[in-house]
Write an enzyme that holds these catalytic residues in place. Structure first.
Site, PDB file in Angstrom:
ATOM      1  N   TYR A  49      -5.100 -10.186   1.262  1.00  0.00           N
ATOM      2  CA  TYR A  49      -5.398 -11.085   0.149  1.00  0.00           C
ATOM      3  C   TYR A  49      -5.263 -12.556   0.541  1.00  0.00           C
ATOM      4  O   TYR A  49      -5.437 -13.438  -0.300  1.00  0.00           O
ATOM      5  CB  TYR A  49      -4.477 -10.790  -1.033  1.00  0.00           C
ATOM      6  N   LYS A  96       2.599   0.598   6.002  1.00  0.00           N
ATOM      7  CA  LYS A  96       1.879   1.675   6.705  1.00  0.00           C
ATOM      8  C   LYS A  96       2.036   1.466   8.209  1.00  0.00           C
ATOM      9  O   LYS A  96       1.077   1.364   8.965  1.00  0.00           O
ATOM     10  CB  LYS A  96       0.404   1.664   6.279  1.00  0.00           C
ATOM     11  N   ASP A 116       1.341   5.688   1.434  1.00  0.00           N
ATOM     12  CA  ASP A 116       0.744   6.902   0.887  1.00  0.00           C
ATOM     13  C   ASP A 116       1.813   7.845   0.353  1.00  0.00           C
ATOM     14  O   ASP A 116       1.700   8.400  -0.744  1.00  0.00           O
ATOM     15  CB  ASP A 116      -0.149   7.594   1.919  1.00  0.00           C
ATOM     16  N   ASP A 162      -0.328  -4.780  -5.169  1.00  0.00           N
ATOM     17  CA  ASP A 162      -1.310  -4.840  -6.241  1.00  0.00           C
ATOM     18  C   ASP A 162      -1.593  -3.441  -6.773  1.00  0.00           C
ATOM     19  O   ASP A 162      -1.663  -3.204  -7.986  1.00  0.00           O
ATOM     20  CB  ASP A 162      -2.592  -5.495  -5.720  1.00  0.00           C
TER      21      ASP A 162
END
Length: 391
Positions: free
Chosen positions: A124, A195, A254, A278
């Site tokens: 972002y 991640k 995840d 987000d």
């Protein structure tokens, strides 16, 4: 007396702003509201957020902001993004708490989580290159020359590129914020989310630094081996609070999504990057009943803006119909930020009591959305004020 910038926004913004101001004033905390008009009409006329609005926020250091409409596919970018960038609001704080009487699949679970999202880095950050552009072709060529691993094999004419910057200083700042928040709010755990198994040089850096910050705070590690080979962050050692009663945990993004669906009650404060945050913020809002009860804040070193997470809902403008709870809860966060903890708790109890009774609530909080006993925006705010007065 506190000086607070008040931005009513547009759409239903002015209505829920009036309701929220009424409830905050009813706590007894003295606030001088600095009203600043900054709806879509004003911004389209001015071409941007007016200077007087920015000057007010910078002067007061704190603002309560209602939703502002962002045109889709045209005009200016998100006002929220603009304000975060211009004011250095690096931390997005999204509490998610269950209130008895709010319909949710998790109404039998006592949830009280806080998601803290880094606002300035990650995908972002807005460092993007368009497919077919000359600069994009040069960038792809350079990436392929320098990459020792996988290459970009599609053509520059058909490939867009986004850059994901993650820095030690940006990670340190948001992790420090999360632990400081957890200490001051007497929370139980801080979970770092990314991640790192795939993005080893960005998300791997994220874990390296959040572990170092956790050590600087003296936090307990869920798994001791996470601290092996890690030194406490030298910038923070001896300068931060004691988090020895707080557990530091790590989850891959995840797996975190699955964990929040299966056993959300096991999590407390969560800290993560911009994109992941987000997504998770809406997931967490869904756990507790939706955006209608989801407050938020964007906080930096020099300013803080408190706002509901939902949009401006222009089709309901002027109908005195929409649920004001998200912005009122954002007002509760504002009071906490000012150090008015007792007033914030008083307001929270009143909101909880009105929702639990289910009488003086808006249509969306009734079991049947067509229930004729539903009250309006201002009437629900009046009921919350009466609860506080009755204490």
């Amino acid at each position: 007396m506190y000086n607070v910038t008040l931005i009513p926004g547009d759409g239903v913004g002015p209505e829920i702003t009036e309701a929220t101001k009424k409830c905050i004033d009813a706590t007894g905390v003295k606030i001088d509201w600095d009203l600043q008009e900054c709806g879509i009409e004003v911004i389209e006329k001015e071409g941007s957020v007016p200077d007087h609005v920015m000057d007010s926020i910078r002067k007061n250091g704190i603002a309560l902001k209602a939703p502002i409409t962002t045109p889709i596919g045209k005009g200016f970018r998100s006002v929220n993004v603009f304000l975060r960038q211009e004011l250095g609001l690096y931390a997005c704080v999204r509490p998610c708490k269950t209130y008895k009487g709010v319909r949710t699949y998790y109404e039998h679970v006592d949830l009280d989580m806080v998601l803290i999202r880094e606002n300035t880095e990650d995908l972002y950050a807005g460092v993007e290159f368009q497919a077919g552009a000359e600069q994009t072709a040069e960038l792809i060529k350079t990436i392929n020359e320098f990459s020792a691993g996988r290459k970009i094999n599609t053509t520059p004419q058909t490939t867009g590129v986004s850059i994901k910057p993650i820095s030690y200083e940006g990670t340190r700042r948001i992790a420090d914020f999360a632990f400081d928040y957890a200490v001051k709010q007497e929370r139980k755990s801080v979970t770092s989310i990314c991640k790192a198994n795939i993005m080893k040089y960005t998300d791997g850096l994220w874990y390296d630094e959040t572990r170092a910050v956790a050590l600087a705070y003296g936090a307990k590690f869920e798994w001791e081996d996470l601290a092996e080979g890690v030194s406490p962050d030298a910038e923070l050692v001896g300068k931060v609070g004691d988090a020895s009663n707080i557990t530091y945990m790590e989850r891959l993004i995840d797996n975190m999504c699955m964990q929040l669906v299966q056993k959300p009650e096991q999590y407390d404060v969560m800290v993560t990057q911009n994109l992941y945050g987000d997504i998770l913020s809406d997931l967490c809002a869904g756990l507790v009943g939706g955006l209608g009860v989801a407050p938020g804040a964007n906080i930096g070193t020099e300013a803080a803006i408190f706002e509901a997470t939902h949009g401006s809902a222009p089709k309901y403008k002027g109908q005195n119909k929409v649920n004001p709870v998200a912005l009122i809860l954002s007002g509760k966060m504002l009071l906490d930020h000012l150090g008015e903890r007792e007033a914030a708790a008083k307001l929270d109890r009143a909101i909880a009591a009105v929702i639990a009774e289910g009488k003086d609530v808006t249509y969306d909080m009734k079991p049947n959305r067509t229930d004729p006993t539903a009250v309006g925006t201002q009437e629900m705010a009046d009921a919350i004020c009466k609860k506080m007065q009755a204490e």
